[in-house]
Design an enzyme around this catalytic site. Structure first.
Site, PDB file in Angstrom:
ATOM      1  N   LYS A 153       0.834  -1.218   0.000  1.00  0.00           N
ATOM      2  CA  LYS A 153       0.000   0.000   0.000  1.00  0.00           C
ATOM      3  C   LYS A 153       0.864   1.261   0.000  1.00  0.00           C
ATOM      4  O   LYS A 153       2.081   1.171  -0.032  1.00  0.00           O
ATOM      5  CB  LYS A 153      -0.948  -0.031   1.202  1.00  0.00           C
TER       6      LYS A 153
HETATM    7  C1  LIG Z   1      -5.083  -4.677   0.515  1.00  0.00           C
HETATM    8  C2  LIG Z   1      -6.546  -4.489   0.569  1.00  0.00           C
HETATM    9  C3  LIG Z   1      -7.276  -4.800   1.728  1.00  0.00           C
HETATM   10  C4  LIG Z   1      -6.681  -5.539   2.882  1.00  0.00           C
HETATM   11  O1  LIG Z   1      -5.745  -4.868   3.598  1.00  0.00           O
HETATM   12  P1  LIG Z   1      -5.057  -5.599   4.861  1.00  0.00           P
HETATM   13  O2  LIG Z   1      -4.435  -4.476   5.593  1.00  0.00           O
HETATM   14  O3  LIG Z   1      -4.048  -6.550   4.285  1.00  0.00           O
HETATM   15  O4  LIG Z   1      -6.118  -6.280   5.616  1.00  0.00           O
HETATM   16  C5  LIG Z   1      -8.609  -4.472   1.761  1.00  0.00           C
HETATM   17  N1  LIG Z   1      -9.214  -3.910   0.715  1.00  0.00           N
HETATM   18  C6  LIG Z   1      -8.563  -3.619  -0.430  1.00  0.00           C
HETATM   19  C7  LIG Z   1      -9.283  -2.960  -1.548  1.00  0.00           C
HETATM   20  C8  LIG Z   1      -7.206  -3.936  -0.547  1.00  0.00           C
HETATM   21  O5  LIG Z   1      -6.573  -3.700  -1.702  1.00  0.00           O
END
Ligand SMILES: *Cc1c(COP(=O)(O)O)cnc(C)c1O
Length: 390
Positions: free
Chosen positions: A186
């Protein structure tokens, strides 16, 4: 063209000694679970997003679950969810008593379609989950207006969108509840981790309790000399808290976010320039002047009818050139579990289907060099030239 030796992954975090120093600082302090640094990171996120409340969690998945839990949904309630997202968005609803209603997305932005939301709203609709795909903001004005009209809560899955601005406002300060991810792919990372922002005090209070066992007081506040050992469990809670090791990393990463966003934009522009005149390729949308798209992903699309090979084969060719890629997302109803449980058919989601057969997420991360970006662009244009029909 000459094939490079080193593989370029589709995403990678950028962590340095500065983050390590913060972790070491926490270790030396003796406080490594939820504590003062998590609080400091929450304050920094509040300051950045201008939201009134911020709650550190261990993931976006946990954040989304807490958001749904805060609504205390009952059997028969409905929550609208885009079909083009990661499992966590849908799972949050499936953990509750409510029924998820999957809807299609908009082709250009790949975000939840306002038209589809409008059609899906019933008297039972209690919430809408919005995903800001790749960091491009969903049509929040329309969505918030619809939600107000029908008394529906808007939960934003902003896993891709820390730093995205929409009509002058930071995402995190628009809908009722916003959930972030600090997973390594992210916009910033804490290893794993997440954050919730809201301007609603009552929602903030319930989510704060539920993130740590439903306790009325958090341990770090009880552990001081002035603190008391006594607390009460006032609701069913979870073990979803962020810890101070994660928060220390996050505090340092957040300071780099603006640079990271700028760097991602520069790389995206290298790609846009290389692909915009290639008729077999569709580049992702760019924001208008009222937005700032914090690009988390670069979602390139191929036009399958114009090429001798399909998307999967193109991904294989890219791999031969040592270029990584991924497909975000496999539409939810394609997964066996959801298909069995919810029973949707691909025919219900024509746009998702079209996106699914054409999307390739190509490398985009701040640590990439200009040469890496040029190489990726050259690889893709070379492949397209070799497989184009006309
Ligand atoms: C990466 C992602 C998540 C999950 O994030 P985590 O922190 O790994 O739980 C949720 N929604 C979307 C759209 C994502 O791309």
């Amino acid at each position: 063209m000459k094939i490079r030796k080193k593989f370029i992954p589709v995403a990678a975090p950028w962590l340095t000694r500065a983050e390590l120093n913060e972790v070491w600082d926490s270790m030396q302090s003796g406080w490594v679970t939820l504590g003062p640094k998590t609080h400091r990171f929450e304050e920094a996120i509040k300051d950045y997003t201008k939201a009134k409340f911020a709650i550190g969690t261990n993931s976006c998945a946990a954040s989304l679950h807490l958001a749904i839990e805060a609504l205390d949904l009952a059997e028969g309630d409905e929550v609208i969810v885009p079909a083009f997202t990661f499992a966590a968005t849908l799972n949050a609803v499936l953990y509750s008593k409510a029924t998820p209603i999957l809807v299609d997305v908009d082709e250009a932005t790949m975000n939840i379609s306002v038209e589809a939301i409008t059609k899906a709203i019933t008297r039972k609709t209690k919430a809408i989950m919005v995903v800001h795909y790749a960091g491009y903001p969903a049509d929040m004005d329309e969505i918030v207006a619809l939600a107000k009209k029908h008394k529906i809560v808007v939960i934003e899955d902003a896993a891709h969108a820390l730093g995205t601005k929409y009509h002058g406002k930071m995402v995190g300060n628009i809908g009722d509840i916003t959930c972030y991810s600090f997973h390594p792919i992210k916009n910033i990372t804490t290893g794993d981790g997440g954050m919730i922002t809201t301007n609603d005090e009552a929602l903030a209070e319930i989510m704060t309790r539920k993130r740590l066992a439903g306790m009325s007081k958090e341990a770090w506040k009880r552990a001081t000399k002035a603190g008391s050992w006594y607390y009460e469990i006032t609701t069913l809670g979870y073990k979803y808290n962020m810890n101070d090791i994660q928060a220390g990393i996050g505090i340092v990463q957040l300071k780099k976010l603006e640079d990271f966003i700028a760097r991602r934009e520069t790389i995206a522009q290298v790609y846009n320039k290389a692909f915009s005149n290639v008729k077999e390729l569709v580049i992702p949308v760019s924001g208008d002047k009222t937005m700032r798209v914090a690009r988390n992903l670069y979602a390139l699309r191929v036009v399958p009818e114009m090429l001798h090979k399909n998307r999967d084969e193109i991904i294989e060719l890219m791999r031969e050139y040592n270029v990584g890629s991924n497909v975000y997302f496999i539409p939810l109803y394609h997964h066996p579990y959801y298909h069995k449980r919810l029973g949707y058919s691909p025919k219900d989601f024509p746009v998702c289907e079209k996106l699914y057969e054409s999307v390739i997420n190509i490398p985009l991360f701040p640590k990439m060099s200009d040469q890496d970006a040029t190489y990726v662009a050259k690889t893709i244009t070379t492949i397209v030239q070799s497989i184009r029909k006309h």
